[in-house]
Enzyme design. Structure first.
Site, PDB file in Angstrom:
ATOM      1  CB  ALA A 123     -30.737 -24.238-127.982  1.00  0.00           C
ATOM      2  N   GLY A 124     -32.092 -21.651-125.724  1.00  0.00           N
ATOM      3  CA  GLY A 124     -33.149 -21.604-124.857  1.00  0.00           C
ATOM      4  C   GLY A 124     -34.174 -21.050-125.364  1.00  0.00           C
ATOM      5  CB  THR A 151     -39.023 -28.588-114.473  1.00  0.00           C
ATOM      6  OG1 THR A 151     -38.540 -27.638-114.493  1.00  0.00           O
ATOM      7  CG2 THR A 151     -39.852 -29.068-113.006  1.00  0.00           C
ATOM      8  NE  ARG A 246     -45.184 -20.487-123.832  1.00  0.00           N
ATOM      9  CZ  ARG A 246     -44.898 -20.016-125.044  1.00  0.00           C
ATOM     10  NH1 ARG A 246     -45.943 -19.605-126.032  1.00  0.00           N
ATOM     11  NH2 ARG A 246     -43.583 -20.136-125.437  1.00  0.00           N
ATOM     12  CD  GLU A 369     -43.773 -24.529-120.212  1.00  0.00           C
ATOM     13  OE1 GLU A 369     -44.870 -24.694-120.806  1.00  0.00           O
ATOM     14  OE2 GLU A 369     -42.933 -25.462-120.036  1.00  0.00           O
TER      15      GLU A 369
END
Ligand SMILES: Cc1cc2nc3c(=O)[nH]c(=O)nc-3n(C[C@H](O)[C@H](O)[C@H](O)COP(=O)(O)OP(=O)(O)OC[C@H]3O[C@@H](n4cnc5c(N)ncnc54)[C@H](O)[C@@H]3O)c2cc1C
Length: 392
Positions: A123-124, A151, A246, A369
């Site tokens: 799941a991305g 991250t 974003r 993102e």
């Protein structure tokens, strides 16, 4: 009237940021070549520079909105091929806590550095495919699942985890939870090896019957939606994080393009090749034209970031503008350094010059993102008035 003039204190901040970033350039190649090493909390050189928080605290309260300054600072920092001289006090998870956490949760955990765990092996982009589950058992949530590409996942104090409380509810069943390092059942599985941003640590996590207190549900809304419609409002709340992250990510990619542009421009100037602004388009050389176009593209992309940030500072919706900025920054992070490389020729491939690293480090802008394709979907939905079910 639109006024882009920065005050003297703000100009000072940006030149201070540039000096600090320049002082860190000597470490960039080391951490690029030694990805297994984690950056220290602070390098000795950091002592010579006030922290960003301190710099920002000194500004007059009616100055440029701080969210706009954050974007300009990010662009300037990333335009230098360096590393952070001191560890940032916060990470992506802090933005999520700020956007969706209750005031009590923000007060309790805001001082910690929190990573953000959304992505899974299966799941991305499609977050409704998230398999990590959270089940309420007495006064505890029990988490099970795997997360990848987190991250700051090694050095953070904890992470915000997206997990589903109801698979039947699709995206609406996804809620976010805070899990602190050291919680039994929470394992750091590995540190990833990457093409770029190697000084930034990226981790994979496993959650196995990981029990966290009931009040670690971010936002505190325990209702379990029975359908996708019922849960979509709470999911939209979770997504609010992206409206500021974003543009920030886009600013990073623009910075990489700006760094590559400045390097190419200055190297060419040393050889006596500079843009002559008085020449018309038919008299310019192709090198001059490329430099001009690249500079204009950097300015245009910067404006999209500033617009998204300006709306955020006014508390206005910026879903569309945040995605426009991210799509532009995601494109420029690749085409900018590439155009600089074309101008410089073979030398640009060498590690003796920073442009190839600007290209590798910038590439991620168009992936995390939300990829470039996903931003274009968000933009199309917003302009054409489609729901995510109608256009996916
Ligand atoms: C260095 C790094 C750091 C990261 N940090 C984090 C982090 O801190 N936290 C976190 O949760 N995740 C993080 N990620 C994960 C990142 O957000 C995902 O990689 C990204 O969302 C894309 O997901 P995916 O890799 O599974 O690609 P996929 O979703 O499998 O996509 C593969 C390709 O298909 C395209 N695609 C997918 N769906 C569509 C569609 N509907 N229409 C058109 N094209 C489509 C995509 O654009 C992409 O090109 C990080 C990734 C990297 C590489």
């Amino acid at each position: 009237m639109v006024d882009f003039t920065l005050s003297d204190p703000d100009r000072d901040i940006l030149s201070g940021v540039a000096e600090e970033a320049k002082a860190s350039e000597k470490y960039a190649r080391h951490y690029d070549a030694h990805e297994d090493e984690i950056l220290p909390k602070a390098f000795v050189e950091a002592a010579a520079f006030p922290s960003l928080l301190e710099r920002m605290r000194r500004r007059p309260s009616d100055d440029t909105p701080s969210v706009i300054m954050q974007m300009l600072i990010r662009i300037e920092r990333e335009a230098h091929n360096g590393v952070p001289l001191r560890q940032a006090p916060s990470a992506l998870g802090n933005a999520a806590l700020g956007a969706a956490g209750t005031p009590a949760q923000q007060k309790r955990w805001g001082h910690l550095m929190l990573a953000m765990s959304i992505t899974e092996p299966g799941a991305g982009s499609d977050t409704k495919a998230i398999q990590t589950t959270a089940v309420l058992d007495g006064d505890e949530w029990v988490l099970n699942g795997d997360k990848i590409f987190v991250t700051n996942g090694v050095r953070c104090h904890g992470t915000i985890v997206w997990a589903t409380v109801s698979k039947a509810a699709g995206r609406g069943g996804i809620k976010s939870f805070l899990v602190l390092k050291g919680t039994p059942g929470f394992e750091l599985v590995r540190k990833e090896k990457k093409l770029g941003i190697r000084s930034s640590d990226t981790a994979a996590y496993a959650f196995r019957d990981c029990r966290i207190p009931r009040d670690h549900l971010i936002g505190g809304d325990e209702r379990v939606p029975q359908s996708a419609d019922e849960g979509s409002a709470s999911y939209k709340g979770v997504l609010k994080t992206f409206n500021i992250t974003r543009p920030t990510v886009a600013a990073g990619g623009i910075g990489k393009a700006l760094g590559a542009f400045r390097y190419a421009r200055d190297r060419l100037a040393k050889e006596g090749i500079a843009v002559d602004w008085d020449k018309g388009p038919h008299d310019r050389t192709s090198t001059e034209q490329t430099l001009l176009e690249l500079e204009a593209d950097i300015e245009a992309a910067t404006l999209t970031v500033l617009r998204a940030a300006w709306l955020a500072a006014r508390g206005e919706p910026n879903n569309l503008e945040a995605s426009v900025a991210k799509a532009k920054g995601g494109e420029l992070c690749r085409s900018g350094p590439q155009r600089a490389m074309e101008l410089l020729g073979a030398m640009s491939l060498s590690h003796d010059h920073p442009v190839e690293q600007f290209l590798r480090d910038g590439r991620i802008t168009d992936i995390y993102e939300g990829t470039g394709q996903i931003q274009r979907l968000v933009i199309a939905r917003a302009i054409l008035g489609y729901s995510s079910a109608e256009l996916s």
